[in-house]
Design an enzyme around this catalytic site. Structure first.
Site, PDB file in Angstrom:
ATOM      1  N   THR A  67     -10.848  24.035   4.069  1.00  0.00           N
ATOM      2  CA  THR A  67      -9.922  24.450   3.016  1.00  0.00           C
ATOM      3  C   THR A  67     -10.588  25.479   2.102  1.00  0.00           C
ATOM      4  OG1 THR A  67     -10.598  22.603   1.587  1.00  0.00           O
ATOM      5  CG2 THR A  67      -8.736  22.229   3.065  1.00  0.00           C
ATOM      6  N   ASN A  93      -5.404  18.994   6.011  1.00  0.00           N
ATOM      7  CA  ASN A  93      -5.788  17.598   6.258  1.00  0.00           C
ATOM      8  C   ASN A  93      -5.261  17.188   7.631  1.00  0.00           C
ATOM      9  OD1 ASN A  93      -5.880  14.639   6.189  1.00  0.00           O
ATOM     10  ND2 ASN A  93      -6.275  14.864   4.017  1.00  0.00           N
ATOM     11  N   HIS A 126     -12.207  12.872  -4.567  1.00  0.00           N
ATOM     12  CA  HIS A 126     -13.039  13.128  -3.396  1.00  0.00           C
ATOM     13  C   HIS A 126     -14.514  12.950  -3.731  1.00  0.00           C
ATOM     14  CE1 HIS A 126      -9.401  15.031  -1.727  1.00  0.00           C
ATOM     15  NE2 HIS A 126      -9.967  14.821  -0.550  1.00  0.00           N
ATOM     16  N   HIS A 127     -15.328  12.944  -2.693  1.00  0.00           N
ATOM     17  CA  HIS A 127     -16.772  12.818  -2.818  1.00  0.00           C
ATOM     18  C   HIS A 127     -17.373  13.985  -3.607  1.00  0.00           C
ATOM     19  CE1 HIS A 127     -17.032  15.893   0.349  1.00  0.00           C
ATOM     20  NE2 HIS A 127     -16.031  15.241   0.914  1.00  0.00           N
ATOM     21  N   LYS A 130     -17.661  17.834  -2.313  1.00  0.00           N
ATOM     22  CA  LYS A 130     -16.518  18.719  -2.073  1.00  0.00           C
ATOM     23  C   LYS A 130     -16.543  19.875  -3.057  1.00  0.00           C
ATOM     24  CE  LYS A 130     -11.553  18.691  -1.128  1.00  0.00           C
ATOM     25  NZ  LYS A 130     -11.804  19.360   0.171  1.00  0.00           N
ATOM     26  N   GLY A 136      -7.319  21.017  -0.727  1.00  0.00           N
ATOM     27  CA  GLY A 136      -6.268  21.700   0.022  1.00  0.00           C
ATOM     28  C   GLY A 136      -5.082  20.793   0.285  1.00  0.00           C
TER      29      GLY A 136
END
Length: 241
Positions: A67, A93, A126-127, A130, A136
């Site tokens: 993304t 995704n 998110h982790h 990222k 995205g």
């Protein structure tokens, strides 16, 4: 992701003819790579565009899950694909669950268009590794909401919570703007929530990935589909919900 994709592909009976990373980019020129039916590209926003272009020059179809690069190159990709010689399956995704979640998101937004007392915002977590925010997937979900919900005209970044706990931004962006809140913590594979809130109640739709294996499986399914199809392909081609 590369190791998971390799594992899933082998489990499904596929042969891996080349594995290319930053240290062996010269293998794009190898006969082994040129023999591939499909290349699965998961890299970085800064390198994905060049990777896809290189695959095209070798006449290898591409599945890309990177993304943060596609929107700015979309028109060029469409031109390169229009000739009929190149194929790109791109998605923000590849999770099968997210494909279902996306369809539910569109349907819920269509219903909620008739109930203006509900405001809507989004959260994505998110982790800490990222790089892009919003994700995205969050952008795709937001754009789907905008097609169905007349009272929202655009999306913008809302509250941003960084890995170090620092907070910036605001979700107070105006009545016509959909706020996307981004949170970075630990090793979270990905959580996306759409929240419809009114003075009386709240409706929340959430997808919570337990691991990245679901993304790897979806990418391999996409490669299997791309092998026998051409053009600019998306998850809506693979899953016709």
């Amino acid at each position: 992701m590369g190791h998971l994709i390799e594992q899933v592909a082998r489990e499904r009976g596929h042969e891996i003819v080349a594995i290319i990373d930053v240290d062996n980019a010269y293998d794009f020129d190898s006969e082994a790579f040129k023999s591939a039916d499909v290349a699965i590209e998961f890299s970085m926003p800064s390198t994905a565009y060049d990777n896809v272009r290189t695959c095209f020059t070798k006449k290898v179809k591409v599945v890309s899950g990177t993304t943060g690069w596609f929107d700015q190159h979309k028109e060029e990709m469409q031109e390169l694909i229009k000739s009929g010689e190149n194929t790109l399956f791109w998605s923000s995704n590849f999770s099968v669950g997210v494909a279902i979640f996306t369809a539910l998101n569109r349907y819920l937004a269509k219903i909620m268009n008739a109930y203006p007392q509900y405001d809507v915002r989004m959260e994505e977590t998110h982790h800490i590794h990222k790089l892009d925010a919003p994700s995205g997937t969050a952008i795709t979900l937001a754009e789907n909401i905008l097609t169905q919900l007349d009272r929202k005209q655009k999306w913008e970044k809302g509250v941003q919570i960084a890995a170090d706990g620092s907070v910036r931004g605001s979700n107070d962006l105006g009545a016509d703007t959909l706020a996307i809140e981004s949170i970075r913590r630990d090793e979270v594979p990905g959580i996306h929530s759409i929240i419809y809130d009114s003075p009386e109640d709240k409706i929340t739709l959430t997808h919570d990935a337990h691991s990245r294996r679901s993304f790897a499986l979806g990418a391999v399914l996409a490669a299997e589909y791309a092998k026998d199809h051409s053009g600019l392909l998306t998850m809506s081609d693979l899953f016709n919900f």
